[in-house]
Each structure stands twice: as structure tokens, then as C-alpha cells.
Design an enzyme around this catalytic site. Sequence first.
Site, short mmCIF file in Angstrom:
data_model
loop_
_atom_site.label_atom_id
_atom_site.label_comp_id
_atom_site.label_asym_id
_atom_site.label_seq_id
_atom_site.Cartn_x
_atom_site.Cartn_y
_atom_site.Cartn_z
N GLY A 101 17.98 125.71 -15.17
CA GLY A 101 17.78 124.28 -15.31
C GLY A 101 17.41 123.88 -16.73
CB VAL B 280 19.73 137.24 -27.91
CG1 VAL B 280 21.04 137.29 -27.12
CG2 VAL B 280 19.23 138.65 -28.16
CE LYS C 110 22.19 127.06 -20.34
NZ LYS C 110 21.29 127.32 -21.46
CB SER D 229 19.90 124.57 -27.47
OG SER D 229 20.98 125.46 -27.29
#
Length: 336
Positions: free
Chosen positions: A140, A283, A195, A258
Amino acid sequence: MTKIAVLGAGSWGSALANRIASNGFSTVLWSHRAEQVEEINQAHTNVHYLPGTQLHQDLLATVDLKVAVDNADIILVVVPTKGIREVAQKLNKMLLDLQHSAIVVHATKGLEAGSHKRISEMLLEEMEAKTYTAIAAISGPSHAEDVVKDDLTAVSVASPDLKAAQAIQAVLASPTFRPYTNQDLLGSELGGALKNIIAIGSGMLVGLGYGVNAQAALLTRGLVELRRVGVAMGAQAETFLGLAGIGDLIVTGMSANSRNYRAGFALGQGQSLPEVKAQMGMVIEGVNTTKAVFEYAQQFDLEIPITQAIYQVLYQQADIRAEIEALMTRPLKSEN
């Protein structure tokens, strides 16, 4: 008292461990780096992964896997995809030695390169049935940097075992962190992994100077590809309209928190992939996932033009602008 073991002291593992400790549960965070463990226990910080964050004083870190998992009711695995098998093997051996079993839940978003296997599949392959009572996944829209600031967050806890999902839900829930249960483990894992591909593409667009129109178009058509791949692999289409699908896609594809978005942005600014990897120091799950999904789609003849374009940029050094032009000038078609 309920005990939770969190394996992996990166940003997300630390944020989840901090959330659980703040809820009053006995929480042990395992790391293989002694200096990191010392910092968490002495200074209650994890500066490399969560700069400017003060962790809960009752959160205990350890390098000893036995200390972490002994008598744990729930074991939360939060390590990069490439490290899942190694950690699962160690965990399996330790639980066998302790003659102990627990709910095993992971919060890693990726697919294994080459095999295209999900995290739960790798866990099931590396762990004996008597070491776990259920397998689950947390997914989520949930950046670690926001969770540790008590920003309002909702996540999905997915497991075919509803009681296990509810047990995980209970230890995570707080006035600022709301978990929902979901029994489509396959779809939740795929949404969380796929995503990241689209998030890299979104970062590329912004890095090139495109605006929110372009981002919105990419995320919307990217969701179509995510659902197409997910359904082909056996997931429920509705899952991609929930927190593990569109929710995670929005936050990952629109936020500089992100690392996949930041990687795409740097590529859009003209950096090479090796330069981006070296600069990030963490990563970038979407890079390997792009390759895994591209190979899967080739095998089953799935139409995923956006993912294919991102693959060409990452692995064939294709020009980003040329790939965008090719996408925008494809034969016209119905949205449905």
C-alpha cells in the site's frame, strides 16, 4: 505479551518496527550490521536510512537472529528482494532449532529476477511448513519517511488466512496508521512490485521537464498494464483498484520519497543507470522488476508498451525521448 520480530533495518523495516514499538508491543529489529544495531540501541536513530528521526526508546535492535525470533508471534521480513532467499534460509534453520513457528509476513515489493517469483513464493520454497502458521504481505501507499512522522497512512495486509491478517492488523493499527485486510495475497504482492516500474517512468518524465498531465496519463495507463499482468498471473482485478494497487502506484509515482521515482528522475536528467545506482546507495527494486515483468510478458505475449519502453531505457540504453515519442504515436485505439 505479543512479541514482533522485524528482520531488516532499512528505512521501511525500521519505520514498521518503530510503529509497532510505539503501539506498546515487544519489538526486536534484526540487522546484520553491528554498528547499526549499536546506533539504534544507544542513540535511538538510524541516520543512514531515516535521517532526522528519533526512534522509540523501547525498540530493541540485535545482530542475533535467535534473540530476534525466539518466541516471536509475528515475524516481519523487510529485506530487499535479492536477499529474501538467504534470510529465509537462516530463518528456517533458526525456527527449526528453536522448534518454534510464527506468522511470517513480508513488506518487500519486488519480483525475483529470472524466476519472476513473488516474495511469498520464495519464502514458501525456503521454509518448512512447520516453521510458519501463515504467510502474509503488507503493501500500500506508505513511504517510511512519512510513517515515522506519524503522517496519516493506510495499508493493505494480505493473506489467505484472514485470522493471521487480522492479527497483523491489530499490532500495526494506530490513530495515524490504518491497516485493512485483504485475502488476495497474489494481487497485493504484484501491485506492490509492478508499480515500481511505472514510478521509474514517472520520475523520468519529471526529470525531462514534463508536467502533471504527462504523469497522470502515465500512471493511469500504467495501471492498465499492472492489472493486465496481474490478472494474467491469477490475481483479482479489483485488488488493483485498492491500496495495494492504485494507492501504492499514486504515492510511488508522484513522490520524491520514492527511490524508484528518484532513480527515474536522475535518468531523465541524463545520468546513466550505473551512476544512479551508485549515487542512491539503496536497492532500486523497480529496475530488476522491470526485467522480470518484461520477460514474463514476452513469454505470454502480453501488451505492456509502457513497461517495454522503460525496459528499453534501462537495459538497452534507449533514448528516453525517443521511447516517449514511440508511445505517443502508436496506432490510435479505444481506451476500453
